[in-house]
Scaffold this motif. Structure first.
Motif, mmCIF file in Angstrom:
data_model
loop_
_atom_site.group_PDB
_atom_site.id
_atom_site.type_symbol
_atom_site.label_atom_id
_atom_site.label_comp_id
_atom_site.label_asym_id
_atom_site.label_seq_id
_atom_site.Cartn_x
_atom_site.Cartn_y
_atom_site.Cartn_z
ATOM 1 N N SER A 155 100.276 52.693 60.846
ATOM 2 C CA SER A 155 99.031 53.326 61.298
ATOM 3 C C SER A 155 98.395 54.073 60.131
ATOM 4 N N SER A 156 97.126 53.768 59.836
ATOM 5 C CA SER A 156 96.507 54.350 58.650
ATOM 6 C C SER A 156 95.072 54.812 58.897
ATOM 7 N N ASP A 197 104.152 50.114 52.247
ATOM 8 C CA ASP A 197 103.168 51.205 52.337
ATOM 9 C C ASP A 197 102.235 51.127 51.125
ATOM 10 N N TYR A 207 101.070 56.944 59.613
ATOM 11 C CA TYR A 207 102.433 56.901 60.117
ATOM 12 C C TYR A 207 103.007 55.501 59.891
ATOM 13 N N ASN A 208 104.190 55.460 59.307
ATOM 14 C CA ASN A 208 104.870 54.173 59.201
ATOM 15 C C ASN A 208 105.292 53.695 60.593
ATOM 16 N N ALA A 239 100.026 52.709 55.417
ATOM 17 C CA ALA A 239 101.311 53.003 56.056
ATOM 18 C C ALA A 239 102.089 51.708 56.193
ATOM 19 N N GLY A 263 100.097 49.279 65.312
ATOM 20 C CA GLY A 263 99.686 50.562 64.769
ATOM 21 C C GLY A 263 98.240 50.868 65.144
ATOM 22 N N GLY A 274 96.620 58.598 61.487
ATOM 23 C CA GLY A 274 97.892 58.882 60.816
ATOM 24 C C GLY A 274 97.701 59.535 59.454
#
Length: 266
Positions: free
Chosen positions: A244-245, A115, A227-228, A251, A221, A225
């Motif tokens: 997801s970033s 991350d 979200y990892n 992430a 992803g 987000g």
């Protein structure tokens, strides 16, 4: 020569002492053996290497050998990482020698990308082994800025090819784009871009008596987000999902699922 009754193999038959039936050299009467067709299932789930000694009179073993899935890639700055490829899935039957010890290895799932705001892939999964049978670990999912080789538009990872090539991890599609899905044991992952790619389909086996699907690729992803990525299911060899970033963020990718080795005999 082995005689097969249903799914059971009866080997090395000889006349019993009473002269009224046959038995194997271990002294098991054929009539009793023929009515006892309940299989014995040995399952190895712990990551690492051990050994298994073939029981007396067993000369053939059914196997399921699933490698560890690859980890998903890092997503950062408005982009999704790619899904990891699934571990290779191999099934079949193997002639074995009673009393001989065979190596059994359960492969670990690969780690997901970190991350951090870096274009970092996951890592590949570990191989799983039973004797002469080796399943290769799934490929790593790429970071969100690593496109497919040659600039091809299809960022999904390719599927398993026979016993020689494990499922590949997916690729990224750059800033503003979603990651491709990792390849599965029976199908390639789908491309990312305007939507996250889905992981390729796995293979089902009922070696345990229940149908279970192994070797599913990780999903890509998306640019949101953060979200990892989801971790691949343990002892299924599934690939990890891509991170997801949104903008100015990051992430991590999900870890790949560990493999499994299952043996069935009579």
């Amino acid at each position: 020569m082995a005689v097969k009754i249903g799914n059971a193999f009866i080997t090395k038959l000889q006349m019993n002492n009473n002269g009224n039936g046959f038995e194997d050299y271990a002294g098991t009467n054929l009539a009793a053996r023929a009515t006892d067709l309940t299989p014995i299932v040995q399952t190895f789930t712990s990551v690492g290497t051990t050994s298994f000694t073939i029981p007396t009179a067993v000369t053939r073993v059914e196997y399921l050998v699933v490698a560890g899935g690859g980890g998903g890639g890092t997503g950062y700055d408005n982009a999704g990482g790619a899904g990891g490829g699934a571990g290779m899935v191999r099934t079949g039957e193997l002639n074995v020698t009673p009393g001989q010890s065979y190596t059994v290895t359960v492969g670990a799932g690969g780690n997901g990308g970190p991350d951090t705001r870096t274009n970092t892939p996951g890592s590949a999964g570990g191989n799983s082994v039973f004797g002469s049978i080796t399943s290769l670990g799934g490929g790593a999912g790429a970071g969100s800025r690593t496109g497919a080789p040659g600039g091809t538009a299809n960022s999904g990872g390719t599927a398993q090819v026979g016993t020689t090539t494990s499922p590949a991890g997916g690729y990224g599609t750059g800033g503003g784009g979603d990651g491709g899905g990792g390849g599965g044991a029976s199908a390639s992952g789908t491309a990312g871009g305007g939507a996250p790619g889905t992981g390729g389909a796995g293979l089902s086996s009922d070696i345990t008596g229940t149908s279970i699907t192994y070797g599913v690729g990780g999903s890509g992803g998306y640019n949101g987000g953060p979200y990892n990525g989801a971790n691949g299911t343990a002892n299924r060899g599934n690939g990890g999902g891509g991170g997801s970033s949104p903008s100015s963020n990051s992430a991590g990718g999900g870890n790949g699922g560990s493999g499994i080795v299952i043996l069935r005999y009579y």
